[in-house]
Write a protein that holds these residues in place. Sequence first.
Motif, PDB file in Angstrom:
ATOM      1  N   LYS A 151     -11.769 -13.060 -10.725  1.00  0.00           N
ATOM      2  CA  LYS A 151     -11.689 -13.923 -10.097  1.00  0.00           C
ATOM      3  C   LYS A 151     -11.165 -13.276  -8.700  1.00  0.00           C
ATOM      4  O   LYS A 151     -11.307 -13.937  -7.542  1.00  0.00           O
ATOM      5  CB  LYS A 151     -10.335 -14.756 -10.660  1.00  0.00           C
ATOM      6  CG  LYS A 151     -10.050 -16.125  -9.861  1.00  0.00           C
ATOM      7  CD  LYS A 151     -11.143 -17.403 -10.336  1.00  0.00           C
ATOM      8  CE  LYS A 151     -10.894 -18.483  -9.692  1.00  0.00           C
ATOM      9  NZ  LYS A 151      -9.582 -19.092 -10.463  1.00  0.00           N
ATOM     10  N   LEU A 152     -10.356 -12.000  -8.761  1.00  0.00           N
ATOM     11  CA  LEU A 152      -9.929 -11.521  -7.613  1.00  0.00           C
ATOM     12  C   LEU A 152      -9.605  -9.997  -7.675  1.00  0.00           C
ATOM     13  O   LEU A 152      -9.548  -9.473  -8.913  1.00  0.00           O
ATOM     14  CB  LEU A 152      -8.439 -11.981  -7.577  1.00  0.00           C
ATOM     15  CG  LEU A 152      -7.665 -11.507  -6.310  1.00  0.00           C
ATOM     16  CD1 LEU A 152      -8.102 -11.778  -5.144  1.00  0.00           C
ATOM     17  CD2 LEU A 152      -6.296 -11.812  -6.669  1.00  0.00           C
ATOM     18  N   ILE A 153     -10.303  -9.306  -6.721  1.00  0.00           N
ATOM     19  CA  ILE A 153     -10.042  -7.894  -6.700  1.00  0.00           C
ATOM     20  C   ILE A 153      -8.831  -7.744  -5.658  1.00  0.00           C
ATOM     21  O   ILE A 153      -8.951  -8.068  -4.551  1.00  0.00           O
ATOM     22  CB  ILE A 153     -11.197  -7.012  -6.152  1.00  0.00           C
ATOM     23  CG1 ILE A 153     -12.330  -7.300  -7.097  1.00  0.00           C
ATOM     24  CG2 ILE A 153     -10.859  -5.629  -5.814  1.00  0.00           C
ATOM     25  CD1 ILE A 153     -13.575  -6.621  -6.452  1.00  0.00           C
ATOM     26  N   SER A 154      -7.766  -6.955  -6.144  1.00  0.00           N
ATOM     27  CA  SER A 154      -6.654  -6.675  -4.808  1.00  0.00           C
ATOM     28  C   SER A 154      -6.580  -5.174  -4.923  1.00  0.00           C
ATOM     29  O   SER A 154      -5.698  -4.614  -5.786  1.00  0.00           O
ATOM     30  CB  SER A 154      -5.277  -7.326  -5.530  1.00  0.00           C
ATOM     31  OG  SER A 154      -4.344  -7.178  -4.400  1.00  0.00           O
ATOM     32  N   ILE A 155      -6.998  -4.569  -3.907  1.00  0.00           N
ATOM     33  CA  ILE A 155      -6.690  -3.177  -3.445  1.00  0.00           C
ATOM     34  C   ILE A 155      -6.179  -2.955  -2.358  1.00  0.00           C
ATOM     35  O   ILE A 155      -6.758  -3.453  -1.320  1.00  0.00           O
ATOM     36  CB  ILE A 155      -8.124  -2.087  -3.786  1.00  0.00           C
ATOM     37  CG1 ILE A 155      -8.868  -2.587  -4.985  1.00  0.00           C
ATOM     38  CG2 ILE A 155      -8.046  -0.935  -3.723  1.00  0.00           C
ATOM     39  CD1 ILE A 155      -8.410  -1.982  -6.568  1.00  0.00           C
ATOM     40  N   MET A 156      -4.971  -2.061  -2.142  1.00  0.00           N
ATOM     41  CA  MET A 156      -4.530  -1.970  -0.849  1.00  0.00           C
ATOM     42  C   MET A 156      -5.296  -0.970  -0.006  1.00  0.00           C
ATOM     43  O   MET A 156      -6.260  -0.323  -0.250  1.00  0.00           O
ATOM     44  CB  MET A 156      -3.101  -1.386  -1.144  1.00  0.00           C
ATOM     45  CG  MET A 156      -3.063   0.039  -1.645  1.00  0.00           C
ATOM     46  SD  MET A 156      -1.437   0.834  -2.477  1.00  0.00           S
ATOM     47  CE  MET A 156      -0.402  -0.108  -1.640  1.00  0.00           C
ATOM     48  N   MET A 157      -4.763  -1.135   1.288  1.00  0.00           N
ATOM     49  CA  MET A 157      -5.591  -0.425   2.225  1.00  0.00           C
ATOM     50  C   MET A 157      -5.089   1.024   2.517  1.00  0.00           C
ATOM     51  O   MET A 157      -5.885   1.902   2.577  1.00  0.00           O
ATOM     52  CB  MET A 157      -5.747  -1.235   3.641  1.00  0.00           C
ATOM     53  CG  MET A 157      -6.666  -0.735   4.707  1.00  0.00           C
ATOM     54  SD  MET A 157      -7.309  -1.481   6.104  1.00  0.00           S
ATOM     55  CE  MET A 157      -8.155  -0.572   6.866  1.00  0.00           C
ATOM     56  N   ASP A 185      -3.784  -5.474   0.739  1.00  0.00           N
ATOM     57  CA  ASP A 185      -2.687  -5.135   1.162  1.00  0.00           C
ATOM     58  C   ASP A 185      -2.664  -4.301   2.347  1.00  0.00           C
ATOM     59  O   ASP A 185      -2.805  -2.876   1.975  1.00  0.00           O
ATOM     60  CB  ASP A 185      -1.631  -4.970   0.283  1.00  0.00           C
ATOM     61  CG  ASP A 185      -0.384  -4.735   0.600  1.00  0.00           C
ATOM     62  OD1 ASP A 185      -0.068  -4.350   1.994  1.00  0.00           O
ATOM     63  OD2 ASP A 185       0.642  -4.644  -0.135  1.00  0.00           O
ATOM     64  N   ALA A 186      -2.559  -4.583   3.521  1.00  0.00           N
ATOM     65  CA  ALA A 186      -2.811  -3.744   4.524  1.00  0.00           C
ATOM     66  C   ALA A 186      -1.342  -3.553   5.421  1.00  0.00           C
ATOM     67  O   ALA A 186      -1.450  -3.034   6.538  1.00  0.00           O
ATOM     68  CB  ALA A 186      -3.721  -4.355   5.702  1.00  0.00           C
ATOM     69  N   VAL A 187      -0.343  -3.792   4.725  1.00  0.00           N
ATOM     70  CA  VAL A 187       1.027  -3.675   5.046  1.00  0.00           C
ATOM     71  C   VAL A 187       1.154  -2.190   5.666  1.00  0.00           C
ATOM     72  O   VAL A 187       1.748  -2.062   6.804  1.00  0.00           O
ATOM     73  CB  VAL A 187       2.190  -3.971   4.223  1.00  0.00           C
ATOM     74  CG1 VAL A 187       3.608  -3.573   4.733  1.00  0.00           C
ATOM     75  CG2 VAL A 187       2.092  -5.506   3.740  1.00  0.00           C
ATOM     76  N   GLN A 188       0.782  -1.117   5.215  1.00  0.00           N
ATOM     77  CA  GLN A 188       1.155   0.143   5.542  1.00  0.00           C
ATOM     78  C   GLN A 188      -0.332   0.718   6.451  1.00  0.00           C
ATOM     79  O   GLN A 188      -0.361   1.846   6.995  1.00  0.00           O
ATOM     80  CB  GLN A 188       1.016   1.157   4.573  1.00  0.00           C
ATOM     81  CG  GLN A 188       2.462   0.665   3.604  1.00  0.00           C
ATOM     82  CD  GLN A 188       3.744   1.303   4.580  1.00  0.00           C
ATOM     83  OE1 GLN A 188       3.811   1.718   5.465  1.00  0.00           O
ATOM     84  NE2 GLN A 188       4.823   0.725   3.869  1.00  0.00           N
ATOM     85  N   ALA A 189      -1.306  -0.330   6.684  1.00  0.00           N
ATOM     86  CA  ALA A 189      -2.443   0.230   7.574  1.00  0.00           C
ATOM     87  C   ALA A 189      -2.299  -0.347   8.844  1.00  0.00           C
ATOM     88  O   ALA A 189      -2.520   0.287   9.859  1.00  0.00           O
ATOM     89  CB  ALA A 189      -3.521  -0.082   6.998  1.00  0.00           C
ATOM     90  N   ALA A 190      -1.704  -1.541   8.967  1.00  0.00           N
ATOM     91  CA  ALA A 190      -1.955  -2.219  10.296  1.00  0.00           C
ATOM     92  C   ALA A 190      -0.992  -1.492  11.457  1.00  0.00           C
ATOM     93  O   ALA A 190       0.079  -1.332  11.003  1.00  0.00           O
ATOM     94  CB  ALA A 190      -1.507  -3.819  10.087  1.00  0.00           C
ATOM     95  N   GLY A 191      -1.669  -1.282  12.579  1.00  0.00           N
ATOM     96  CA  GLY A 191      -0.665  -0.525  13.641  1.00  0.00           C
ATOM     97  C   GLY A 191      -0.965   0.786  13.579  1.00  0.00           C
ATOM     98  O   GLY A 191      -0.633   1.570  14.564  1.00  0.00           O
ATOM     99  N   LYS A 192      -1.417   1.319  12.092  1.00  0.00           N
ATOM    100  CA  LYS A 192      -1.695   2.758  12.105  1.00  0.00           C
ATOM    101  C   LYS A 192      -2.998   3.377  12.335  1.00  0.00           C
ATOM    102  O   LYS A 192      -3.409   4.338  12.978  1.00  0.00           O
ATOM    103  CB  LYS A 192      -0.835   3.241  10.726  1.00  0.00           C
ATOM    104  CG  LYS A 192       0.501   2.888  10.826  1.00  0.00           C
ATOM    105  CD  LYS A 192       1.060   3.309   9.071  1.00  0.00           C
ATOM    106  CE  LYS A 192       2.250   3.009   9.097  1.00  0.00           C
ATOM    107  NZ  LYS A 192       2.680   2.664   7.901  1.00  0.00           N
ATOM    108  N   ILE A 193      -3.998   2.667  11.630  1.00  0.00           N
ATOM    109  CA  ILE A 193      -5.327   2.434  11.670  1.00  0.00           C
ATOM    110  C   ILE A 193      -5.823   1.379  12.102  1.00  0.00           C
ATOM    111  O   ILE A 193      -5.404   0.288  11.895  1.00  0.00           O
ATOM    112  CB  ILE A 193      -6.007   3.191  10.416  1.00  0.00           C
ATOM    113  CG1 ILE A 193      -5.456   2.449   9.314  1.00  0.00           C
ATOM    114  CG2 ILE A 193      -5.439   4.703  10.245  1.00  0.00           C
ATOM    115  CD1 ILE A 193      -6.037   2.705   7.869  1.00  0.00           C
ATOM    116  N   PRO A 194      -7.177   1.259  12.799  1.00  0.00           N
ATOM    117  CA  PRO A 194      -7.696   0.054  12.979  1.00  0.00           C
ATOM    118  C   PRO A 194      -8.004  -0.906  11.624  1.00  0.00           C
ATOM    119  O   PRO A 194      -8.457  -0.214  10.540  1.00  0.00           O
ATOM    120  CB  PRO A 194      -9.186   0.327  13.454  1.00  0.00           C
ATOM    121  CG  PRO A 194      -8.813   1.774  14.146  1.00  0.00           C
ATOM    122  CD  PRO A 194      -7.946   2.519  13.093  1.00  0.00           C
ATOM    123  N   VAL A 195      -7.743  -1.913  11.919  1.00  0.00           N
ATOM    124  CA  VAL A 195      -8.005  -2.932  10.489  1.00  0.00           C
ATOM    125  C   VAL A 195      -8.791  -4.001  11.304  1.00  0.00           C
ATOM    126  O   VAL A 195      -8.378  -4.738  11.982  1.00  0.00           O
ATOM    127  CB  VAL A 195      -6.714  -3.602  10.122  1.00  0.00           C
ATOM    128  CG1 VAL A 195      -6.822  -4.397   9.020  1.00  0.00           C
ATOM    129  CG2 VAL A 195      -5.820  -2.347   9.424  1.00  0.00           C
TER     130      VAL A 195
END
Length: 418
Positions: A151-157, A185-195
């Motif tokens: 139903k879902l794939i959840s892999i962090m960025m 989950d792009a919590v640690q990616a946003a603002g650091k690398i383009p998302v």
Amino acid sequence: MTRRVYLDNNATTPVLPEVLEAMRPYFGERFGNASSIHSHGQQTRAAVERARESVAALIGARPSEIVFTSGGTEADNLAVFGVAGHRSPVTGHRESVPADHIITSTIEHHAVLNACRHLEANGCTVTYVPVDGSGVVDPDDVRRALQPSTKLISIMMANNETGMVQPVREIGEIAREADVYFHTDAVQAAGKIPVRVDEIGCDLLTLSAHKLHGPQGVGALYVRKGTALSAQMYGGRHERSRRAGTENVPGIVGLGRAAEVALAGFGRGDDLKMAELRDRLETKLLGIEACGVNGADTHPSQSTRRMGHPRVPNTTNIYFDGIDGEALVIALDLKGLAVSTGAACSSGAIEPSHVLMAMGMGAERARASIRFSLGKMNSAEDVEFALSVVPEAVERLRELSPVWKKLRDSSLELRATT
Ligand code: PLP
């Protein structure tokens, strides 16, 4: 007065002055409820919608696809339970359709891991794909894990402990082909690398304001148009009925301003400057005996891109053999430097980091690991300060460490016999 340097920006970041300024009126004269139809409400509604546009712009989404939440944890929970969970009409507990299957990874934040474990305990099947020694998921493992009932794939960025960026585009393609929802989950990616949500090909994406110099307690979930998401809170029709509750207007305004600053920062090369500072810190620290970067073996000069996998520019996670990470964090704090271990404290016991263990590291080395994470407020002087206190603190702790003595003795013996 002791100088204080903060290198724990993956835990939380200081609110930027311009973000605080943007928020300030919404604690005072602009206090209206954004759902009110009078002018007080109109004023705050306009501010919320402006922030929605700024957050959407940061990730290349449409404003209508942004749902504001109380932070990254709630956004992760909304994604997992909203797609794969159903509330039991009898018990009120969140349950999955027993036949449902979720794919996630062993290095996710607990906001995703524990949400999946909850569904697993209620009948859902979950596959936790492993990572390699550098802390990266293999997209082929995700492909192989697919089932007709997935139903879902959840892999962090990007991982919060190592900073390693995951192959989300490849996973997005796999999800598309299989017609399965993909959350990252792009919590640690946003603002650091383009998302960019279209480049990633995700249906759901998590953001948290306090990891990008916004306030704590506010975040967002990107929900691609057409995604079937069930709301997890019952109440008013806020956020287009996807998240009930009066909006946290000052927080949302802060998130919006932080998103604007983050986006503008890429144009100025802030990410490259940060990578330079991190690389200097890492390269110099690697001069200390018996230490290394957690992840692939790599030459320090190639540290931003290890084994072909990029890393966010602000993070380095280093083990110092023979020391206890917690003791080093405390010793450095006394010297004025704030860093952290990857270890989480649960029920009073210090567990070694599940991320480092998933990378195949022994518990002793995982416990000897420290995460340094930089933010926009850090300067070259801060890095020099860290370099002036860390080697000495490591040496002091090693002098007192029976583990270090044992390691030294065995390596001396090894040298003598070879
Ligand atoms: N996801 C990741 C990768 C994180 O690093 C964090 C916070 O540490 C969260 C989710 C949770 O976000 P919040 O603190 O806003 O609930």
